[in-house]
Structure formats: structure tokens, C-alpha cells
Design a protein around this motif. Structure first.
Motif, PDB file in Angstrom:
ATOM      1  N   VAL A  33      -3.655 -27.696  -4.241  1.00 33.88           N
ATOM      2  CA  VAL A  33      -4.178 -27.064  -3.246  1.00 33.88           C
ATOM      3  C   VAL A  33      -3.345 -25.657  -3.017  1.00 33.88           C
ATOM      4  CG1 VAL A  33      -3.708 -27.292  -0.645  1.00 33.88           C
ATOM      5  CG2 VAL A  33      -4.171 -29.225  -1.805  1.00 33.88           C
ATOM      6  N   ASN A  34      -4.096 -24.909  -2.661  1.00 33.27           N
ATOM      7  CA  ASN A  34      -3.699 -23.398  -2.569  1.00 33.27           C
ATOM      8  C   ASN A  34      -3.652 -23.079  -0.953  1.00 33.27           C
ATOM      9  OD1 ASN A  34      -3.082 -20.535  -2.344  1.00 33.27           O
ATOM     10  ND2 ASN A  34      -4.992 -20.092  -3.618  1.00 33.27           N
ATOM     11  N   PRO A  35      -2.821 -23.493  -0.003  1.00 31.50           N
ATOM     12  CA  PRO A  35      -3.039 -23.257   1.188  1.00 31.50           C
ATOM     13  C   PRO A  35      -3.348 -21.712   1.629  1.00 31.50           C
ATOM     14  CG  PRO A  35      -0.895 -24.211   0.713  1.00 31.50           C
ATOM     15  CD  PRO A  35      -1.405 -23.530  -0.487  1.00 31.50           C
ATOM     16  N   SER A  36      -2.719 -20.933   1.073  1.00 32.54           N
ATOM     17  CA  SER A  36      -2.733 -19.342   1.491  1.00 32.54           C
ATOM     18  C   SER A  36      -4.175 -19.138   1.255  1.00 32.54           C
ATOM     19  CB  SER A  36      -1.892 -18.298   0.384  1.00 32.54           C
ATOM     20  OG  SER A  36      -2.683 -18.596  -0.975  1.00 32.54           O
ATOM     21  N   CYS A  37      -5.166 -19.620   0.441  1.00 38.79           N
ATOM     22  CA  CYS A  37      -6.565 -19.477   0.482  1.00 38.79           C
ATOM     23  C   CYS A  37      -7.531 -20.448   1.089  1.00 38.79           C
ATOM     24  CB  CYS A  37      -7.181 -18.891  -0.839  1.00 38.79           C
ATOM     25  SG  CYS A  37      -8.772 -18.451  -1.041  1.00 38.79           S
ATOM     26  N   THR A  42      -9.686 -31.552  -6.788  1.00 35.20           N
ATOM     27  CA  THR A  42      -9.167 -32.531  -7.345  1.00 35.20           C
ATOM     28  C   THR A  42      -9.679 -32.646  -8.848  1.00 35.20           C
ATOM     29  OG1 THR A  42      -8.901 -33.854  -5.343  1.00 35.20           O
ATOM     30  CG2 THR A  42      -8.993 -35.019  -7.513  1.00 35.20           C
ATOM     31  N   LEU A  43      -8.735 -32.737  -9.861  1.00 36.63           N
ATOM     32  CA  LEU A  43      -9.179 -33.032 -11.053  1.00 36.63           C
ATOM     33  C   LEU A  43      -9.132 -34.201 -11.754  1.00 36.63           C
ATOM     34  CD1 LEU A  43      -7.169 -29.985 -13.174  1.00 36.63           C
ATOM     35  CD2 LEU A  43      -9.862 -30.202 -12.778  1.00 36.63           C
ATOM     36  N   GLY A  44      -9.919 -34.684 -12.500  1.00 39.12           N
ATOM     37  CA  GLY A  44     -10.258 -35.818 -13.104  1.00 39.12           C
ATOM     38  C   GLY A  44     -10.378 -35.777 -14.542  1.00 39.12           C
ATOM     39  N   LEU A  45      -9.434 -36.409 -15.356  1.00 45.28           N
ATOM     40  CA  LEU A  45      -9.708 -36.416 -16.877  1.00 45.28           C
ATOM     41  C   LEU A  45      -9.634 -37.826 -17.500  1.00 45.28           C
ATOM     42  CD1 LEU A  45      -6.734 -33.925 -17.915  1.00 45.28           C
ATOM     43  CD2 LEU A  45      -9.255 -33.466 -17.539  1.00 45.28           C
ATOM     44  N   LYS A  46     -10.261 -37.947 -18.772  1.00 42.31           N
ATOM     45  CA  LYS A  46     -10.266 -39.319 -19.450  1.00 42.31           C
ATOM     46  C   LYS A  46      -9.642 -38.799 -20.785  1.00 42.31           C
ATOM     47  CE  LYS A  46     -13.976 -42.291 -18.360  1.00 42.31           C
ATOM     48  NZ  LYS A  46     -14.944 -42.910 -18.681  1.00 42.31           N
ATOM     49  N   ILE A  47      -8.624 -39.534 -21.260  1.00 41.07           N
ATOM     50  CA  ILE A  47      -7.780 -39.448 -22.129  1.00 41.07           C
ATOM     51  C   ILE A  47      -7.831 -40.430 -23.179  1.00 41.07           C
ATOM     52  CG2 ILE A  47      -5.607 -38.428 -23.224  1.00 41.07           C
ATOM     53  CD1 ILE A  47      -5.119 -36.907 -20.564  1.00 41.07           C
ATOM     54  N   ARG A  48      -8.364 -40.111 -24.493  1.00 34.67           N
ATOM     55  CA  ARG A  48      -8.301 -41.193 -25.705  1.00 34.67           C
ATOM     56  C   ARG A  48      -7.448 -40.492 -26.711  1.00 34.67           C
ATOM     57  NH1 ARG A  48      -9.267 -43.554 -21.948  1.00 34.67           N
ATOM     58  NH2 ARG A  48     -11.244 -44.882 -21.459  1.00 34.67           N
ATOM     59  N   ASP A  49      -6.464 -41.470 -27.062  1.00 39.58           N
ATOM     60  CA  ASP A  49      -6.064 -40.930 -28.353  1.00 39.58           C
ATOM     61  C   ASP A  49      -5.359 -39.710 -28.468  1.00 39.58           C
ATOM     62  OD1 ASP A  49      -6.371 -43.458 -29.561  1.00 39.58           O
ATOM     63  OD2 ASP A  49      -8.282 -42.902 -30.402  1.00 39.58           O
ATOM     64  N   GLY A  50      -4.828 -39.188 -27.176  1.00 35.64           N
ATOM     65  CA  GLY A  50      -4.297 -37.760 -26.953  1.00 35.64           C
ATOM     66  C   GLY A  50      -5.252 -36.696 -26.724  1.00 35.64           C
ATOM     67  N   ARG A  51      -6.449 -37.188 -26.663  1.00 32.37           N
ATOM     68  CA  ARG A  51      -7.609 -35.791 -26.717  1.00 32.37           C
ATOM     69  C   ARG A  51      -8.252 -36.023 -25.323  1.00 32.37           C
ATOM     70  NH1 ARG A  51      -9.621 -32.892 -30.729  1.00 32.37           N
ATOM     71  NH2 ARG A  51      -8.678 -34.219 -32.328  1.00 32.37           N
ATOM     72  N   GLU A  54     -12.997 -36.413 -21.383  1.00 34.80           N
ATOM     73  CA  GLU A  54     -14.356 -35.952 -20.168  1.00 34.80           C
ATOM     74  C   GLU A  54     -13.186 -35.348 -19.071  1.00 34.80           C
ATOM     75  OE1 GLU A  54     -16.736 -38.941 -18.349  1.00 34.80           O
ATOM     76  OE2 GLU A  54     -16.784 -40.139 -20.454  1.00 34.80           O
ATOM     77  N   GLY A  55     -13.817 -34.321 -18.240  1.00 36.42           N
ATOM     78  CA  GLY A  55     -13.063 -33.789 -17.425  1.00 36.42           C
ATOM     79  C   GLY A  55     -14.060 -33.321 -16.060  1.00 36.42           C
ATOM     80  N   GLY A  56     -13.659 -33.410 -14.795  1.00 39.45           N
ATOM     81  CA  GLY A  56     -14.577 -32.845 -13.904  1.00 39.45           C
ATOM     82  C   GLY A  56     -13.571 -32.422 -12.929  1.00 39.45           C
ATOM     83  N   PHE A  57     -14.177 -31.777 -11.907  1.00 43.29           N
ATOM     84  CA  PHE A  57     -13.451 -31.549 -10.624  1.00 43.29           C
ATOM     85  C   PHE A  57     -14.262 -31.507  -9.392  1.00 43.29           C
ATOM     86  CE2 PHE A  57     -14.529 -27.034  -9.004  1.00 43.29           C
ATOM     87  CZ  PHE A  57     -15.443 -26.623 -10.140  1.00 43.29           C
ATOM     88  N   THR A  58     -13.640 -31.908  -8.271  1.00 43.56           N
ATOM     89  CA  THR A  58     -14.496 -31.765  -6.994  1.00 43.56           C
ATOM     90  C   THR A  58     -13.640 -31.115  -5.957  1.00 43.56           C
ATOM     91  OG1 THR A  58     -13.150 -33.842  -6.434  1.00 43.56           O
ATOM     92  CG2 THR A  58     -15.436 -34.038  -7.364  1.00 43.56           C
ATOM     93  N   GLY A  59     -14.169 -30.768  -4.853  1.00 38.33           N
ATOM     94  CA  GLY A  59     -13.340 -30.093  -3.986  1.00 38.33           C
ATOM     95  C   GLY A  59     -14.111 -28.560  -3.534  1.00 38.33           C
ATOM     96  N   GLU A  60     -13.196 -27.888  -2.809  1.00 39.01           N
ATOM     97  CA  GLU A  60     -13.817 -26.731  -2.029  1.00 39.01           C
ATOM     98  C   GLU A  60     -12.536 -25.645  -2.219  1.00 39.01           C
ATOM     99  OE1 GLU A  60     -16.715 -26.784  -0.543  1.00 39.01           O
ATOM    100  OE2 GLU A  60     -16.791 -28.820  -1.005  1.00 39.01           O
ATOM    101  N   GLY A  61     -13.208 -24.448  -2.134  1.00 35.33           N
ATOM    102  CA  GLY A  61     -12.427 -23.224  -2.727  1.00 35.33           C
ATOM    103  C   GLY A  61     -13.087 -21.857  -2.785  1.00 35.33           C
ATOM    104  N   CYS A  62     -12.706 -20.919  -2.987  1.00 39.99           N
ATOM    105  CA  CYS A  62     -13.248 -19.503  -3.042  1.00 39.99           C
ATOM    106  C   CYS A  62     -13.806 -19.526  -4.555  1.00 39.99           C
ATOM    107  CB  CYS A  62     -12.252 -18.533  -2.877  1.00 39.99           C
ATOM    108  SG  CYS A  62     -10.873 -18.499  -3.936  1.00 39.99           S
ATOM    109  N   ALA A  63     -14.624 -18.451  -4.732  1.00 40.16           N
ATOM    110  CA  ALA A  63     -15.472 -18.291  -5.873  1.00 40.16           C
ATOM    111  C   ALA A  63     -14.414 -18.271  -7.186  1.00 40.16           C
ATOM    112  CB  ALA A  63     -16.021 -16.962  -5.923  1.00 40.16           C
ATOM    113  N   ILE A  64     -13.389 -17.853  -7.070  1.00 35.75           N
ATOM    114  CA  ILE A  64     -12.477 -17.629  -8.234  1.00 35.75           C
ATOM    115  C   ILE A  64     -11.839 -19.123  -8.669  1.00 35.75           C
ATOM    116  CG2 ILE A  64     -10.246 -16.549  -8.949  1.00 35.75           C
ATOM    117  CD1 ILE A  64     -10.825 -13.951  -7.454  1.00 35.75           C
TER     118      ILE A  64
END
Ligand code: ZN
Length: 143
Positions: A33-37, A42-51, A54-64
Motif C-alpha cells: 500500500v502507498n497511502p500517499s497516492c 496485492t501480488l501473488g506468486l507461485k514458486i517451484r524449486d526456487g523459481r 507464475e505471478g499476478g497482481f490485483t488492486g487499484e492505483g495510479c498509472a505508474i
């Protein structure tokens, strides 16, 4: 030129994000969370053998904040967690104007965000995803 490129890349990642979708059954998730903006992802990752497999994110925020998280996932999916941490470190140093040109090239598209280092108000937006990634990988490895 540099500036219009920067804008184009940000716009493109906001219109057509590649990774703005939740990961099924992730191994780790973390909210950043970046309250100033008002950025809240929320980031989610799948990790297999240290690699990161898969990865994805959800949520809201500015373009940057949204573009930066999307570019980051483009870069780190398929890489070892160690390598992802190294790239996150380069990104965070780039924003503090402490990274070299060759290092910035390793960031691929995310390297365009180097312009943000001249925009103090947007720095927290740009680093949100990367800080979150760093924290979640560090926590995961401690377990
Ligand atoms: Zn923001």
C-alpha cells in the motif's frame, strides 16, 4: 523522445496489462500500500524449486504503480527468486539514481521508469510493486 516513450509504455501497460489477474492457489501473496497516492496492490506468486513460475497482481492505483507492477512481473516470471531480488535491487537503486546504464538495460521495459527518479511525488508509486516483491521473497525464504 524519451519522455513520449515513457508515456507510451505506461499507457500500454495500463490499457493491456499482461499480469493483472489473480494467481490460482499462489504460494505467497502480499499486499503493498502507498497511502500517499492511494495505490493498493496485492501480488501473488507461485514458486517451484526456487523459481517464480507464475505471478499476478490485483488492486487499484495510479498509472505508474500499475504499469510498474506489470513490467516487473514481465521481467521476473520464469526467473529464480535470487535473480528476481537482484533485479529488484537494481530497480530500487535506479530510482535513487544509483544504478549504472548497463544495469538499467537489464530491467528491459521497466528501465523506462528511470524518468520517475526525477519526479519525487511518483517515486513511491513506482517502487511499490518492487518493494512488495522483495519483502515477499525474503519472507518466503525464511520459512
Ligand atoms: Zn501512485
Amino acid at each position: 523522445m524519451q519522455n513520449s516513450f515513457y508515456r507510451e509504455v505506461i499507457t500500454e501497460h495500463n490499457l493491456r496489462p499482461s499480469h493483472k489477474t489473480p494467481v490460482d492457489d499462489p504460494d505467497i501473496t502480499l499486499r503493498g500500500v502507498n497511502p500517499s497516492c492511494g495505490d493498493d496492490i496485492t501480488l501473488g506468486l507461485k514458486i517451484r524449486d526456487g523459481r517464480i513460475t507464475e505471478g499476478g497482481f490485483t488492486g487499484e492505483g495510479c498509472a505508474i504503480s500499475q504499469a510498474s507492477a506489470d513490467m516487473m512481473l514481465d521481467l521476473v516470471i520464469g526467473k529464480e527468486t535470487e535473480e528476481a531480488l537482484r533485479l529488484a535491487d537494481i530497480f530500487l537503486r535506479m530510482i535513487r539514481q544509483e544504478a549504472g546504464e548497463e544495469e538499467i538495460e537489464e530491467l528491459e521495459e521497466a528501465g523506462f521508469l528511470t524518468d520517475v527518479s526525477h519526479m519525487p511525488a511518483r517515486v513511491k508509486c513506482a517502487v511499490l510493486g518492487w518493494h512488495t516483491l522483495e519483502n515477499m521473497i525474503r519472507n518466503f525464504r525464511k520459512e
